[in-house]
Design an enzyme around this catalytic site. Structure first.
Site, PDB file in Angstrom:
ATOM      1  N   HIS A 115       0.848  -1.198   0.000  1.00  0.00           N
ATOM      2  CA  HIS A 115       0.000   0.000   0.000  1.00  0.00           C
ATOM      3  C   HIS A 115       0.878   1.239   0.000  1.00  0.00           C
ATOM      4  O   HIS A 115       1.924   1.261   0.630  1.00  0.00           O
ATOM      5  CB  HIS A 115      -0.919   0.010   1.233  1.00  0.00           C
ATOM      6  CG  HIS A 115      -2.088   0.908   1.039  1.00  0.00           C
ATOM      7  ND1 HIS A 115      -2.007   2.259   1.244  1.00  0.00           N
ATOM      8  CD2 HIS A 115      -3.340   0.652   0.603  1.00  0.00           C
ATOM      9  CE1 HIS A 115      -3.174   2.795   0.953  1.00  0.00           C
ATOM     10  NE2 HIS A 115      -4.003   1.849   0.559  1.00  0.00           N
ATOM     11  N   ASP A 124      -8.064  -4.901  -0.944  1.00  0.00           N
ATOM     12  CA  ASP A 124      -8.512  -5.690  -2.091  1.00  0.00           C
ATOM     13  C   ASP A 124      -8.321  -7.189  -1.909  1.00  0.00           C
ATOM     14  O   ASP A 124      -8.985  -7.978  -2.575  1.00  0.00           O
ATOM     15  CB  ASP A 124      -7.763  -5.257  -3.356  1.00  0.00           C
ATOM     16  CG  ASP A 124      -8.242  -3.901  -3.815  1.00  0.00           C
ATOM     17  OD1 ASP A 124      -9.459  -3.745  -3.968  1.00  0.00           O
ATOM     18  OD2 ASP A 124      -7.409  -3.005  -3.993  1.00  0.00           O
TER      19      ASP A 124
HETATM   20  C1  LIG Z   1      -0.384  -0.430  -4.019  1.00  0.00           C
HETATM   21  C2  LIG Z   1       1.004  -0.182  -4.618  1.00  0.00           C
HETATM   22  C3  LIG Z   1       0.838   0.473  -5.988  1.00  0.00           C
HETATM   23  C4  LIG Z   1       1.738   0.754  -3.668  1.00  0.00           C
HETATM   24  O1  LIG Z   1       2.941   0.972  -4.236  1.00  0.00           O
HETATM   25  P1  LIG Z   1       4.137   1.857  -3.669  1.00  0.00           P
HETATM   26  O2  LIG Z   1       4.005   2.176  -2.244  1.00  0.00           O
HETATM   27  O3  LIG Z   1       4.322   2.947  -4.619  1.00  0.00           O
HETATM   28  O4  LIG Z   1       5.261   0.832  -3.736  1.00  0.00           O
HETATM   29  P2  LIG Z   1       6.011   0.379  -5.059  1.00  0.00           P
HETATM   30  O5  LIG Z   1       5.079  -0.085  -6.109  1.00  0.00           O
HETATM   31  O6  LIG Z   1       6.962   1.473  -5.427  1.00  0.00           O
HETATM   32  O7  LIG Z   1       6.796  -0.847  -4.474  1.00  0.00           O
HETATM   33  C5  LIG Z   1       7.886  -0.759  -3.549  1.00  0.00           C
HETATM   34  C6  LIG Z   1       8.612  -2.098  -3.572  1.00  0.00           C
HETATM   35  O8  LIG Z   1       7.764  -3.116  -3.055  1.00  0.00           O
HETATM   36  C7  LIG Z   1       7.482  -4.072  -4.077  1.00  0.00           C
HETATM   37  N1  LIG Z   1       6.051  -4.347  -4.047  1.00  0.00           N
HETATM   38  C8  LIG Z   1       5.073  -3.481  -3.781  1.00  0.00           C
HETATM   39  N2  LIG Z   1       3.877  -4.085  -3.874  1.00  0.00           N
HETATM   40  C9  LIG Z   1       4.146  -5.369  -4.208  1.00  0.00           C
HETATM   41  C10 LIG Z   1       3.332  -6.474  -4.434  1.00  0.00           C
HETATM   42  N3  LIG Z   1       2.004  -6.375  -4.349  1.00  0.00           N
HETATM   43  N4  LIG Z   1       3.913  -7.645  -4.733  1.00  0.00           N
HETATM   44  C11 LIG Z   1       5.257  -7.767  -4.820  1.00  0.00           C
HETATM   45  N5  LIG Z   1       6.082  -6.725  -4.621  1.00  0.00           N
HETATM   46  C12 LIG Z   1       5.531  -5.541  -4.313  1.00  0.00           C
HETATM   47  C13 LIG Z   1       7.820  -3.387  -5.385  1.00  0.00           C
HETATM   48  O9  LIG Z   1       8.126  -4.311  -6.417  1.00  0.00           O
HETATM   49  C14 LIG Z   1       8.964  -2.521  -4.993  1.00  0.00           C
HETATM   50  O10 LIG Z   1      10.115  -3.321  -4.900  1.00  0.00           O
HETATM   51  P3  LIG Z   1      11.548  -2.740  -5.389  1.00  0.00           P
HETATM   52  O11 LIG Z   1      11.797  -1.573  -4.477  1.00  0.00           O
HETATM   53  O12 LIG Z   1      12.448  -3.903  -5.210  1.00  0.00           O
HETATM   54  O13 LIG Z   1      11.346  -2.323  -6.820  1.00  0.00           O
HETATM   55  C15 LIG Z   1       1.787  -1.511  -4.751  1.00  0.00           C
HETATM   56  O14 LIG Z   1       1.970  -2.083  -3.484  1.00  0.00           O
HETATM   57  C16 LIG Z   1       1.101  -2.484  -5.685  1.00  0.00           C
HETATM   58  O15 LIG Z   1       1.259  -2.389  -6.908  1.00  0.00           O
HETATM   59  N6  LIG Z   1       0.332  -3.459  -5.117  1.00  0.00           N
HETATM   60  C17 LIG Z   1      -0.403  -4.391  -5.949  1.00  0.00           C
HETATM   61  C18 LIG Z   1      -1.677  -3.746  -6.480  1.00  0.00           C
HETATM   62  C19 LIG Z   1      -2.710  -3.560  -5.434  1.00  0.00           C
HETATM   63  O16 LIG Z   1      -2.961  -4.447  -4.628  1.00  0.00           O
HETATM   64  N7  LIG Z   1      -3.349  -2.396  -5.442  1.00  0.00           N
HETATM   65  C20 LIG Z   1      -4.417  -2.073  -4.513  1.00  0.00           C
HETATM   66  C21 LIG Z   1      -4.011  -0.974  -3.613  1.00  0.00           C
HETATM   67  S1  LIG Z   1      -5.184  -0.716  -2.327  1.00  0.00           S
END
Ligand SMILES: CC(C)(COP(=O)(O)OP(=O)(O)OC[C@H]1O[C@@H](n2cnc3c(N)ncnc32)[C@H](O)[C@@H]1OP(=O)(O)O)[C@@H](O)C(=O)NCCC(=O)NCCS
Length: 376
Positions: free
Chosen positions: A262, A313
């Site tokens: 998140h 979710d």
């Molecule tokens: C929600 C989300 C976009 C938040 O992202 P964020 O805080 O910007 O974090 P990032 O996407 O930059 O990820 C940070 C790190 O954690 C990892 N990570 C984050 N969410 C992950 C997931 N669901 N599965 C695996 N790895 C994940 C990323 O690959 C990244 O790793 P790195 O630093 O080695 O590249 C992200 O966690 C995600 O894409 N989750 C899956 C989609 C989802 O469930 N969305 C609903 C949100 S309520």
């Protein structure tokens, strides 16, 4: 541009405080609507009570709550023209595409769509919320060659949704489970779709347009689309035995596991706990505990390997599945519930409006020399 501001530019606006709001807070991992902890609301309130709170800044008295429930049910009826339009959508139209387009079209069937007075906006708020639920249910019936079912005056929004979807009297337990899921999804501060709604509302565009902007943002797999992807993953895994190799493969391929992580919560999403418990109870009740057990196995692996916790979710996927809701309606259901929060934010934006117009830190080439076409 001010150089300090430019140096601080962050992609994705993480931790940038963009505006003042008194609707929703996320502080130290605790989520509150208007100062009320989501845990108390989920356990004790109804969705309509939460809607009243979001729109009026206070909990309703008994008669105020009943009046709001009734007007939402009465206003949920869809105009014939809108239904005719939805029947003409191409067969391949997904429910989320249908909701996006129907929300925009709702304005054309609403005599007050361009009336920006507070009274008209209050009436439109009720119509939009009621009609969103009817659109999702009606579209599911239309695509299955079944006639849409009109909403009933005696049901809650959650009960009416299940009734309009199936044409059957909703089970009280199912209606309460969906009602609770609606409460948990109702608002979430400046998430991407709410920010999109506020950016649109900040131009003083009408409420239907701002809602449509929000739906477009919610549709993406990194936001509202994640719950559907979670169900797809559970279906692909199929059995508990397959969880371990499937998730391991995902890790090896550096793929994200939907429903985890998140942008704001780093120690767990407070909504996930409630949905996990609902999933456990529904699994037991339906005798199909495998979906719940597969989910907890995935959670154990992802927490252990990545220290990433489930978000709202993750367990909502199995909860909706237990309620016999098709997986491509999961995100549209999110849109129904979140409309209540979008509307609260749109009204707040109108009330103390300032056009939202940030700056970009320019990182491209400078002082380029234009050259004629034959010298490129
Ligand atoms: C929600 C989300 C976009 C938040 O992202 P964020 O805080 O910007 O974090 P990032 O996407 O930059 O990820 C940070 C790190 O954690 C990892 N990570 C984050 N969410 C992950 C997931 N669901 N599965 C695996 N790895 C994940 C990323 O690959 C990244 O790793 P790195 O630093 O080695 O590249 C992200 O966690 C995600 O894409 N989750 C899956 C989609 C989802 O469930 N969305 C609903 C949100 S309520």
């Amino acid at each position: 541009m001010n150089q300090t501001a430019a140096n601080q530019a962050t992609d994705g606006l993480r931790d940038v405080v963009a505006l003042n709001s008194d609707i929703c807070s996320i502080e130290n991992g605790v989520l509150c609507y208007r100062g009320y902890n989501i845990d108390d609301l989920a356990e004790n309130s109804s969705f309509e009570e939460v809607v009243y709170l979001l729109w009026n800044s206070r909990l309703p008295k008994r008669d105020e709550l009943e009046a709001l429930r009734l007007s939402i049910a009465e206003q949920a009826q869809l105009p014939e023209g809108l239904l005719a339009m939805m029947k003409a959508f191409p067969r391949r139209t997904t429910p989320m595409e249908a909701v996006r387009t129907a929300a925009s079209a709702m304005a054309m069937f609403d005599a007050e769509s361009e009336d920006m007075s507070p009274a008209a906006n209050g009436r439109k708020a009720i119509r939009i919320l009621g009609q969103m639920a009817s659109v999702v249910a009606a579209y599911d019936r239309i695509r299955n060659d079944r006639a849409p079912v009109a909403p009933r005056r005696d049901l809650t929004l959650a009960g009416n949704f299940l009734y309009m979807l199936t044409g059957l009297q909703p089970e009280p337990l199912a209606a309460r489970a969906l009602d609770k899921a609606y409460i948990l999804h109702a608002d979430h501060e400046l998430n991407a779709s709410t920010f999109a709604a506020r950016v649109a509302a900040g131009t003083l565009t009408d409420m239907h347009s701002a809602i449509t902007a929000a739906i477009c943002a919610l549709k993406g797999p990194l936001h509202g689309g994640a719950n559907e992807q979670v169900m797809r993953m559970l279906n692909e895994i199929g059995t508990e035995k397959q969880v371990e190799p499937y998730i391991r493969r995902k890790f090896e391929n550096h793929e994200k596991i939907m429903g985890f992580g998140h942008a704001v919560y780093k120690n767990g999403d407070p909504r996930a706990r409630h949905l996990k418990e609902m999933s456990r109870q529904l699994g037991k009740l339906t005798g199909q505990e495998q979906w719940y057990r597969m989910s907890t196995d995935i959670e154990d692996m992802v927490v252990k390997a990545k220290n990433l916790k489930p978000n709202v979710d993750f367990y909502s996927a199995s909860v909706y599945h237990y309620l016999h809701i098709p997986s491509d309606l999961f995100t549209p259901i999110f849109a129904i519930s979140r409309s209540s929060g979008w509307i609260a934010h749109i009204l707040e934006q109108y009330n103390r409006n300032k056009l939202i117009r940030p700056r970009a830190n320019y990182i491209g080439e400078r002082n380029q020399k234009w050259v004629s076409m034959d010298r490129r």
